[in-house]
Scaffold this motif. Sequence first.
Motif, mmCIF file in Angstrom:
data_model
loop_
_atom_site.group_PDB
_atom_site.id
_atom_site.type_symbol
_atom_site.label_atom_id
_atom_site.label_comp_id
_atom_site.label_asym_id
_atom_site.label_seq_id
_atom_site.Cartn_x
_atom_site.Cartn_y
_atom_site.Cartn_z
ATOM 1 N N GLU A 158 0.057 29.019 65.619
ATOM 2 C CA GLU A 158 -1.174 28.367 66.113
ATOM 3 C C GLU A 158 -0.970 27.858 67.540
ATOM 4 N N LEU A 159 0.241 27.375 67.823
ATOM 5 C CA LEU A 159 0.520 26.892 69.179
ATOM 6 C C LEU A 159 0.449 28.042 70.183
ATOM 7 N N ILE A 160 0.945 29.204 69.818
ATOM 8 C CA ILE A 160 0.830 30.372 70.696
ATOM 9 C C ILE A 160 -0.649 30.664 70.963
ATOM 10 N N ALA A 161 -1.472 30.650 69.926
ATOM 11 C CA ALA A 161 -2.910 30.888 70.096
ATOM 12 C C ALA A 161 -3.541 29.823 70.985
ATOM 13 N N ALA A 162 -3.145 28.576 70.791
ATOM 14 C CA ALA A 162 -3.705 27.463 71.575
ATOM 15 C C ALA A 162 -3.314 27.569 73.048
ATOM 16 N N GLU A 209 5.588 19.920 64.058
ATOM 17 C CA GLU A 209 6.267 18.637 64.226
ATOM 18 C C GLU A 209 5.834 17.997 65.547
ATOM 19 N N GLY A 210 5.482 16.738 65.490
ATOM 20 C CA GLY A 210 5.036 16.028 66.682
ATOM 21 C C GLY A 210 3.536 16.034 66.866
ATOM 22 N N VAL A 222 1.525 19.426 70.952
ATOM 23 C CA VAL A 222 0.579 20.463 71.359
ATOM 24 C C VAL A 222 0.096 20.217 72.788
ATOM 25 N N GLU A 223 -0.275 18.977 73.096
ATOM 26 C CA GLU A 223 -0.756 18.665 74.448
ATOM 27 C C GLU A 223 0.328 18.912 75.496
ATOM 28 N N GLN A 224 1.567 18.548 75.172
ATOM 29 C CA GLN A 224 2.659 18.798 76.109
ATOM 30 C C GLN A 224 2.861 20.294 76.311
ATOM 31 N N ALA A 225 2.795 21.048 75.244
ATOM 32 C CA ALA A 225 3.009 22.498 75.339
ATOM 33 C C ALA A 225 1.894 23.186 76.114
ATOM 34 N N THR A 226 0.662 22.747 75.942
ATOM 35 C CA THR A 226 -0.431 23.390 76.673
ATOM 36 C C THR A 226 -0.433 22.979 78.141
ATOM 37 N N ARG A 227 0.121 21.822 78.434
ATOM 38 C CA ARG A 227 0.226 21.367 79.828
ATOM 39 C C ARG A 227 1.398 22.046 80.544
ATOM 40 N N ASP A 228 2.586 22.028 79.903
ATOM 41 C CA ASP A 228 3.789 22.598 80.503
ATOM 42 C C ASP A 228 4.781 22.890 79.382
ATOM 43 N N TYR A 229 4.681 24.076 78.830
ATOM 44 C CA TYR A 229 5.493 24.405 77.650
ATOM 45 C C TYR A 229 6.986 24.268 77.906
ATOM 46 N N GLU A 230 7.413 24.475 79.149
ATOM 47 C CA GLU A 230 8.843 24.396 79.454
ATOM 48 C C GLU A 230 9.401 22.981 79.262
ATOM 49 N N LYS A 231 8.546 21.970 79.355
ATOM 50 C CA LYS A 231 8.982 20.578 79.194
ATOM 51 C C LYS A 231 8.617 20.004 77.829
ATOM 52 N N ALA A 232 7.967 20.789 77.000
ATOM 53 C CA ALA A 232 7.512 20.310 75.688
ATOM 54 C C ALA A 232 8.692 20.190 74.722
ATOM 55 N N PRO A 233 8.586 19.293 73.737
ATOM 56 C CA PRO A 233 9.658 19.126 72.748
ATOM 57 C C PRO A 233 9.595 20.196 71.656
ATOM 58 N N ILE A 234 9.829 21.432 72.068
ATOM 59 C CA ILE A 234 9.824 22.577 71.150
ATOM 60 C C ILE A 234 11.120 23.345 71.367
ATOM 61 N N SER A 235 11.437 24.236 70.447
ATOM 62 C CA SER A 235 12.691 24.996 70.527
ATOM 63 C C SER A 235 12.717 25.914 71.742
ATOM 64 N N GLY A 236 13.928 26.250 72.162
ATOM 65 C CA GLY A 236 14.091 27.221 73.244
ATOM 66 C C GLY A 236 13.495 28.564 72.883
ATOM 67 N N LYS A 237 13.609 28.929 71.605
ATOM 68 C CA LYS A 237 13.023 30.196 71.154
ATOM 69 C C LYS A 237 11.508 30.171 71.345
ATOM 70 N N ALA A 279 10.567 30.523 74.965
ATOM 71 C CA ALA A 279 10.693 31.909 75.425
ATOM 72 C C ALA A 279 9.534 32.765 74.917
ATOM 73 N N LEU A 280 9.104 32.517 73.676
ATOM 74 C CA LEU A 280 7.970 33.265 73.130
ATOM 75 C C LEU A 280 6.666 32.879 73.829
ATOM 76 N N LEU A 281 6.503 31.602 74.166
ATOM 77 C CA LEU A 281 5.302 31.190 74.897
ATOM 78 C C LEU A 281 5.264 31.837 76.280
ATOM 79 N N LYS A 282 6.420 31.991 76.896
ATOM 80 C CA LYS A 282 6.445 32.689 78.189
ATOM 81 C C LYS A 282 5.930 34.115 78.010
ATOM 82 N N ILE A 283 6.405 34.797 76.977
ATOM 83 C CA ILE A 283 5.938 36.161 76.701
ATOM 84 C C ILE A 283 4.438 36.168 76.411
ATOM 85 N N ALA A 284 3.965 35.186 75.656
ATOM 86 C CA ALA A 284 2.531 35.104 75.348
ATOM 87 C C ALA A 284 1.708 34.943 76.617
ATOM 88 N N LEU A 285 2.167 34.103 77.531
ATOM 89 C CA LEU A 285 1.416 33.889 78.773
ATOM 90 C C LEU A 285 1.498 35.106 79.694
#
Length: 179
Positions: free
Chosen positions: A47-51, A75-76, A81-96, A99-105
């Motif tokens: 869902e985060l990838i979709a968002a 989790e969180g 979600v707000e951190q990831a949509t603003r700047d996924y690289e700084k969000a409290p999510i796994s490195g994996k 990397a997948l969000l980079k591919i999605a973008l």
Amino acid sequence: MPHITVNPALPGIVGLFDYRPETARPLSELAEILLRGPSTLTRGERELIAAVVSRGNDCVFCASAHEAFAAAQIEGGMSTVEQATRDYEKAPISGKLKALLKIALLTRDDGRKVDAVSVAAAKAAGASETEIHDTVLIAAAFCMFNRYVDGLATQMPASPASFAERAKRVVEHGYVEVE
């Protein structure tokens, strides 16, 4: 105002699905498989990838909906979600997931921008080939959904709280409505 006559009580893609149920069914089934079907990625991660893709496309309806759906399952919650949509690289999510969000973008921008370097980085972060495949497909599908919703100028719901209510139903029952 929508470009076609849809039920004003049904905002966004819900109104479009009501307008053309014969296309709604396969599109709902696609969302169900991609976001809730068997996967090593959690439902919240998908869902985060979709968002993130929807927010990147400035599709306010889809971004708002899938941010709520992700927040209900990750989790969180909404803070993550707000951190990831603003700047996924700084969000409290796994490195994996980063990397997948980079591919999605990259997929969102132009599928041809997904390169061997970004794929290798995702694999190095622990992503499987299936997770990379599914990330690209989620991103591509949400570009389609975003353009569908915005191309017909659908309306937002009267209350932003309705996204949280819809999230409860999606988490419990999924995307394919019980007939």
